[in-house]
Design a protein around this motif. Structure first.
Motif, PDB file in Angstrom:
ATOM      1  N   PRO A   1     -41.533  21.106  67.176  1.00  0.00           N
ATOM      2  CA  PRO A   1     -40.519  20.168  66.665  1.00  0.00           C
ATOM      3  C   PRO A   1     -40.141  20.426  65.202  1.00  0.00           C
ATOM      4  O   PRO A   1     -38.997  20.237  64.811  1.00  0.00           O
ATOM      5  N   LYS A   2     -41.108  20.860  64.395  1.00  0.00           N
ATOM      6  CA  LYS A   2     -40.804  21.109  62.978  1.00  0.00           C
ATOM      7  C   LYS A   2     -39.804  22.258  62.833  1.00  0.00           C
ATOM      8  O   LYS A   2     -38.837  22.182  62.071  1.00  0.00           O
TER       9      LYS A   2
ATOM     10  N   GLU B   1     -31.511  22.706  62.970  1.00  0.00           N
ATOM     11  CA  GLU B   1     -30.484  21.812  63.504  1.00  0.00           C
ATOM     12  C   GLU B   1     -29.073  22.145  63.079  1.00  0.00           C
ATOM     13  O   GLU B   1     -28.123  21.701  63.674  1.00  0.00           O
TER      14      GLU B   1
ATOM     15  N   TYR C   1     -37.854  21.801  71.138  1.00  0.00           N
ATOM     16  CA  TYR C   1     -38.357  20.600  70.474  1.00  0.00           C
ATOM     17  C   TYR C   1     -39.779  20.274  70.939  1.00  0.00           C
ATOM     18  O   TYR C   1     -40.619  19.858  70.148  1.00  0.00           O
TER      19      TYR C   1
ATOM     20  N   ALA D   1     -37.706  23.282  65.151  1.00  0.00           N
ATOM     21  CA  ALA D   1     -36.448  22.872  65.776  1.00  0.00           C
ATOM     22  C   ALA D   1     -35.613  22.023  64.823  1.00  0.00           C
ATOM     23  O   ALA D   1     -34.393  22.203  64.738  1.00  0.00           O
ATOM     24  N   THR D   2     -36.244  21.117  64.089  1.00  0.00           N
ATOM     25  CA  THR D   2     -35.477  20.300  63.151  1.00  0.00           C
ATOM     26  C   THR D   2     -34.966  21.136  61.986  1.00  0.00           C
ATOM     27  O   THR D   2     -33.920  20.828  61.420  1.00  0.00           O
TER      28      THR D   2
ATOM     29  N   GLU E   1     -33.040  23.655  74.339  1.00  0.00           N
ATOM     30  CA  GLU E   1     -33.249  22.824  73.150  1.00  0.00           C
ATOM     31  C   GLU E   1     -34.426  21.891  73.346  1.00  0.00           C
ATOM     32  O   GLU E   1     -35.270  21.742  72.451  1.00  0.00           O
TER      33      GLU E   1
ATOM     34  N   SER F   1     -27.794  21.906  59.726  1.00  0.00           N
ATOM     35  CA  SER F   1     -27.275  21.229  58.545  1.00  0.00           C
ATOM     36  C   SER F   1     -26.842  22.243  57.497  1.00  0.00           C
ATOM     37  O   SER F   1     -25.994  21.955  56.672  1.00  0.00           O
TER      38      SER F   1
END
Length: 131
Positions: A23-24, A30, A19, A26-27, A15, A32
């Motif tokens: 990072p974009k 997440e 990231y 990876a988010t 992880e 959701s």
């Protein structure tokens, strides 16, 4: 089945690497979407529960036992879906809940954890023996 400590460390390293690399992306991954899907399912189960109540009442008023029984079964099924879905959904901003020794009944939590520790230890010993 919970992950062993080694597997958890490996997952955390992957992880962190993801990231650091992107990072974009990876988010965006997440999780959701799963939470939103589960909440939507809970809301549908609540609506189904209300339909079950309406069927049950209709069956009682019309003296149709079969309609009342079907309404009760719909209510029961939707209640089970809502409760299990709500437990899976978690709270916003909260990571997927991992069982900890302090959650729930302390005695039961320790017993479950110790059993899982023993199983994980046995599994690790078998893997080490095979290598």
């Amino acid at each position: 089945m919970p992950l062993s400590e080694h597997e958890q460390r490996m997952l955390e390293q992957m992880e962190r690497a993801l990231y650091a690399e992107d990072p974009k992306f990876a988010t965006a991954l997440e999780g959701s979407g799963l939470r939103v899907h589960t909440r939507r399912r809970v809301y549908q189960a609540v609506a189904g529960f209300l339909v079950g109540i309406a069927l049950l009442m209709t069956g009682m008023v019309a003296k149709q036992i079969l309609v009342g029984v079907v309404g009760f079964l719909v209510m029961l099924g939707c209640a089970v879906l809502a409760v299990t879905g709500w437990r899976k959904a978690g709270k916003p901003g909260e990571a997927q809940a991992q069982p900890s020794a302090g959650s729930g009944s302390r005695r039961q939590g320790r017993r479950k954890r110790s059993v899982m520790n023993r199983i994980e230890d046995r599994w690790q010993r078998r893997r080490d023996e095979q290598q």
